[in-house]
Design a protein around this motif. Structure first.
Motif, PDB file in Angstrom:
ATOM      1  N   GLY A   7     -18.838 -70.514  42.035  1.00 37.94           N
ATOM      2  CA  GLY A   7     -19.461 -70.650  43.341  1.00 37.94           C
ATOM      3  C   GLY A   7     -20.963 -70.709  43.211  1.00 37.94           C
ATOM      4  N   GLU A   8     -21.643 -70.235  44.223  1.00 41.48           N
ATOM      5  CA  GLU A   8     -23.100 -70.297  44.307  1.00 41.48           C
ATOM      6  C   GLU A   8     -23.701 -68.936  43.994  1.00 41.48           C
ATOM      7  OE1 GLU A   8     -26.501 -71.152  44.063  1.00 41.48           O
ATOM      8  OE2 GLU A   8     -25.480 -72.927  44.821  1.00 41.48           O
ATOM      9  N   LEU A   9     -24.365 -68.810  42.876  1.00 39.60           N
ATOM     10  CA  LEU A   9     -24.915 -67.505  42.476  1.00 39.60           C
ATOM     11  C   LEU A   9     -25.942 -66.978  43.458  1.00 39.60           C
ATOM     12  CD1 LEU A   9     -27.925 -67.194  40.680  1.00 39.60           C
ATOM     13  CD2 LEU A   9     -26.716 -68.936  39.447  1.00 39.60           C
ATOM     14  N   PHE A  10     -26.666 -67.860  44.139  1.00 39.38           N
ATOM     15  CA  PHE A  10     -27.719 -67.417  45.055  1.00 39.38           C
ATOM     16  C   PHE A  10     -27.168 -66.791  46.338  1.00 39.38           C
ATOM     17  CE2 PHE A  10     -29.705 -70.868  42.592  1.00 39.38           C
ATOM     18  CZ  PHE A  10     -30.688 -70.118  41.965  1.00 39.38           C
ATOM     19  N   ASP A  11     -25.872 -66.955  46.609  1.00 36.77           N
ATOM     20  CA  ASP A  11     -25.274 -66.361  47.800  1.00 36.77           C
ATOM     21  C   ASP A  11     -24.910 -64.894  47.596  1.00 36.77           C
ATOM     22  OD1 ASP A  11     -25.529 -68.764  49.114  1.00 36.77           O
ATOM     23  OD2 ASP A  11     -23.453 -69.388  48.769  1.00 36.77           O
ATOM     24  N   ALA A  12     -24.892 -64.425  46.371  1.00 36.96           N
ATOM     25  CA  ALA A  12     -24.502 -63.042  46.065  1.00 36.96           C
ATOM     26  C   ALA A  12     -25.746 -62.149  46.047  1.00 36.96           C
ATOM     27  CB  ALA A  12     -23.804 -62.993  44.710  1.00 36.96           C
ATOM     28  N   PRO A  13     -25.632 -60.927  46.583  1.00 32.19           N
ATOM     29  CA  PRO A  13     -26.788 -60.019  46.572  1.00 32.19           C
ATOM     30  C   PRO A  13     -27.054 -59.482  45.161  1.00 32.19           C
ATOM     31  CG  PRO A  13     -24.868 -58.932  47.515  1.00 32.19           C
ATOM     32  CD  PRO A  13     -24.473 -60.347  47.260  1.00 32.19           C
ATOM     33  N   GLY A  14     -28.317 -59.330  44.839  1.00 31.51           N
ATOM     34  CA  GLY A  14     -28.707 -58.797  43.540  1.00 31.51           C
ATOM     35  C   GLY A  14     -29.857 -59.582  42.944  1.00 31.51           C
ATOM     36  N   ILE A  15     -29.988 -59.525  41.633  1.00 36.48           N
ATOM     37  CA  ILE A  15     -31.049 -60.205  40.896  1.00 36.48           C
ATOM     38  C   ILE A  15     -30.507 -61.559  40.429  1.00 36.48           C
ATOM     39  CG2 ILE A  15     -32.641 -60.073  38.939  1.00 36.48           C
ATOM     40  CD1 ILE A  15     -33.007 -57.740  40.908  1.00 36.48           C
ATOM     41  N   HIS A  16     -31.211 -62.633  40.743  1.00 32.74           N
ATOM     42  CA  HIS A  16     -30.767 -63.987  40.389  1.00 32.74           C
ATOM     43  C   HIS A  16     -31.588 -64.495  39.203  1.00 32.74           C
ATOM     44  CE1 HIS A  16     -29.780 -63.641  44.761  1.00 32.74           C
ATOM     45  NE2 HIS A  16     -28.604 -63.836  44.189  1.00 32.74           N
ATOM     46  N   ILE A  17     -30.888 -64.836  38.124  1.00 32.67           N
ATOM     47  CA  ILE A  17     -31.532 -65.281  36.892  1.00 32.67           C
ATOM     48  C   ILE A  17     -31.013 -66.670  36.552  1.00 32.67           C
ATOM     49  CG2 ILE A  17     -31.877 -64.789  34.435  1.00 32.67           C
ATOM     50  CD1 ILE A  17     -31.152 -61.824  35.146  1.00 32.67           C
ATOM     51  N   VAL A  18     -31.941 -67.593  36.300  1.00 35.17           N
ATOM     52  CA  VAL A  18     -31.556 -68.947  35.912  1.00 35.17           C
ATOM     53  C   VAL A  18     -32.057 -69.230  34.508  1.00 35.17           C
ATOM     54  CG1 VAL A  18     -31.506 -69.776  38.299  1.00 35.17           C
ATOM     55  CG2 VAL A  18     -33.606 -70.029  36.959  1.00 35.17           C
ATOM     56  N   THR A  19     -31.385 -70.135  33.838  1.00 36.82           N
ATOM     57  CA  THR A  19     -31.796 -70.507  32.493  1.00 36.82           C
ATOM     58  C   THR A  19     -32.974 -71.472  32.564  1.00 36.82           C
ATOM     59  OG1 THR A  19     -30.094 -72.219  32.484  1.00 36.82           O
ATOM     60  CG2 THR A  19     -29.525 -70.097  31.502  1.00 36.82           C
ATOM     61  N   SER A  20     -33.842 -71.389  31.543  1.00 35.72           N
ATOM     62  CA  SER A  20     -35.072 -72.169  31.583  1.00 35.72           C
ATOM     63  C   SER A  20     -35.605 -72.406  30.174  1.00 35.72           C
ATOM     64  CB  SER A  20     -36.109 -71.420  32.431  1.00 35.72           C
ATOM     65  OG  SER A  20     -37.232 -72.233  32.675  1.00 35.72           O
ATOM     66  N   SER A  21     -36.760 -73.052  30.115  1.00 39.19           N
ATOM     67  CA  SER A  21     -37.486 -73.284  28.865  1.00 39.19           C
ATOM     68  C   SER A  21     -38.822 -72.547  28.978  1.00 39.19           C
ATOM     69  CB  SER A  21     -37.739 -74.788  28.679  1.00 39.19           C
ATOM     70  OG  SER A  21     -38.663 -75.245  29.651  1.00 39.19           O
ATOM     71  N   SER A  22     -39.772 -72.871  28.115  1.00 37.12           N
ATOM     72  CA  SER A  22     -41.133 -72.334  28.279  1.00 37.12           C
ATOM     73  C   SER A  22     -42.126 -73.484  28.370  1.00 37.12           C
ATOM     74  CB  SER A  22     -41.494 -71.374  27.139  1.00 37.12           C
ATOM     75  OG  SER A  22     -41.391 -71.995  25.881  1.00 37.12           O
ATOM     76  N   PHE A  23     -41.673 -74.592  28.947  1.00 35.22           N
ATOM     77  CA  PHE A  23     -42.514 -75.779  29.090  1.00 35.22           C
ATOM     78  C   PHE A  23     -43.343 -75.656  30.372  1.00 35.22           C
ATOM     79  CE2 PHE A  23     -43.772 -80.049  30.038  1.00 35.22           C
ATOM     80  CZ  PHE A  23     -43.981 -80.630  28.804  1.00 35.22           C
ATOM     81  N   ILE A  24     -44.645 -75.562  30.195  1.00 33.39           N
ATOM     82  CA  ILE A  24     -45.580 -75.426  31.320  1.00 33.39           C
ATOM     83  C   ILE A  24     -46.256 -76.775  31.552  1.00 33.39           C
ATOM     84  CG2 ILE A  24     -47.611 -74.191  32.202  1.00 33.39           C
ATOM     85  CD1 ILE A  24     -45.128 -72.422  31.653  1.00 33.39           C
ATOM     86  N   SER A  25     -46.231 -77.262  32.787  1.00 31.26           N
ATOM     87  CA  SER A  25     -46.862 -78.542  33.113  1.00 31.26           C
ATOM     88  C   SER A  25     -48.380 -78.382  33.173  1.00 31.26           C
ATOM     89  CB  SER A  25     -46.321 -79.073  34.442  1.00 31.26           C
ATOM     90  OG  SER A  25     -46.703 -78.224  35.492  1.00 31.26           O
ATOM     91  N   SER A  26     -49.085 -79.488  33.293  1.00 32.80           N
ATOM     92  CA  SER A  26     -50.550 -79.466  33.284  1.00 32.80           C
ATOM     93  C   SER A  26     -51.142 -78.679  34.462  1.00 32.80           C
ATOM     94  CB  SER A  26     -51.108 -80.888  33.278  1.00 32.80           C
ATOM     95  OG  SER A  26     -50.686 -81.579  34.440  1.00 32.80           O
ATOM     96  N   ASP A  27     -50.371 -78.515  35.544  1.00 32.02           N
ATOM     97  CA  ASP A  27     -50.880 -77.727  36.672  1.00 32.02           C
ATOM     98  C   ASP A  27     -50.526 -76.243  36.559  1.00 32.02           C
ATOM     99  OD1 ASP A  27     -48.182 -77.695  37.304  1.00 32.02           O
ATOM    100  OD2 ASP A  27     -48.423 -78.519  39.318  1.00 32.02           O
TER     101      ASP A  27
END
Length: 144
Positions: A7-27
């Motif tokens: 389902g949708e993780l953002f619909d559940a109460p608590g701490i929401h963690i998503v997977t990511s990289s460490s790529f920072i854009s120029s801004d």
């Protein structure tokens, strides 16, 4: 052992963690252009700037952070750049941090999109081996 949910993780109460990289854009913003990262960005447009600042300060563009939490939002590092393959050692590093935090806060639920399920997939068995030791207050989510 974590709990698996569909389902949708953002619909559940608590701490929401998503997977990511460490790529920072120029801004100075963290690039969050796919999957659950994009969904978090759409729901909370300020998040890429906040996490970009954390990464820039802590480890720098393409650096190693593992896991960053800010309030009820978080990111788990899967790789350093946008085009790189998922790195099981890097993922394990972040999951160890998550394990320590979740074990210390058993009344809080941590919602994580299933690591490795994206453009640069790991096998499901590799993913299961990585997350199997997480405590039961960590819920691993997949879209239905």
């Amino acid at each position: 052992m974590p709990q698996y949910k569909k389902g949708e993780l953002f619909d559940a109460p608590g701490i929401h963690i998503v997977t990511s990289s460490s790529f920072i854009s120029s801004d100075g913003t963290l690039v969050m252009s796919m999957g659950a990262g994009l969904a978090m960005k759409v729901r909370h447009p300020e998040i890429p700037k906040i996490f970009g600042a954390f990464i820039r300060e802590y480890c720098g563009h393409l650096g190693k952070y593992g896991l960053i939490l800010c309030g009820t939002k978080g990111i788990l590092q899967m790789r350093r750049d946008l085009g790189g393959k998922m790195d099981p050692e890097l993922i394990t590093y972040g999951l160890k941090i998550l394990y320590s935090i979740a074990e210390g806060n058993p009344s809080t639920t941590y919602h994580l999109n299933r690591p490795g399920v994206s453009l640069y997939k790991l096998s499901m068995s590799e993913i299961d081996r990585l997350v199997e030791g997480l405590p039961k207050n960590v819920w691993i989510w997949e879209k239905e």
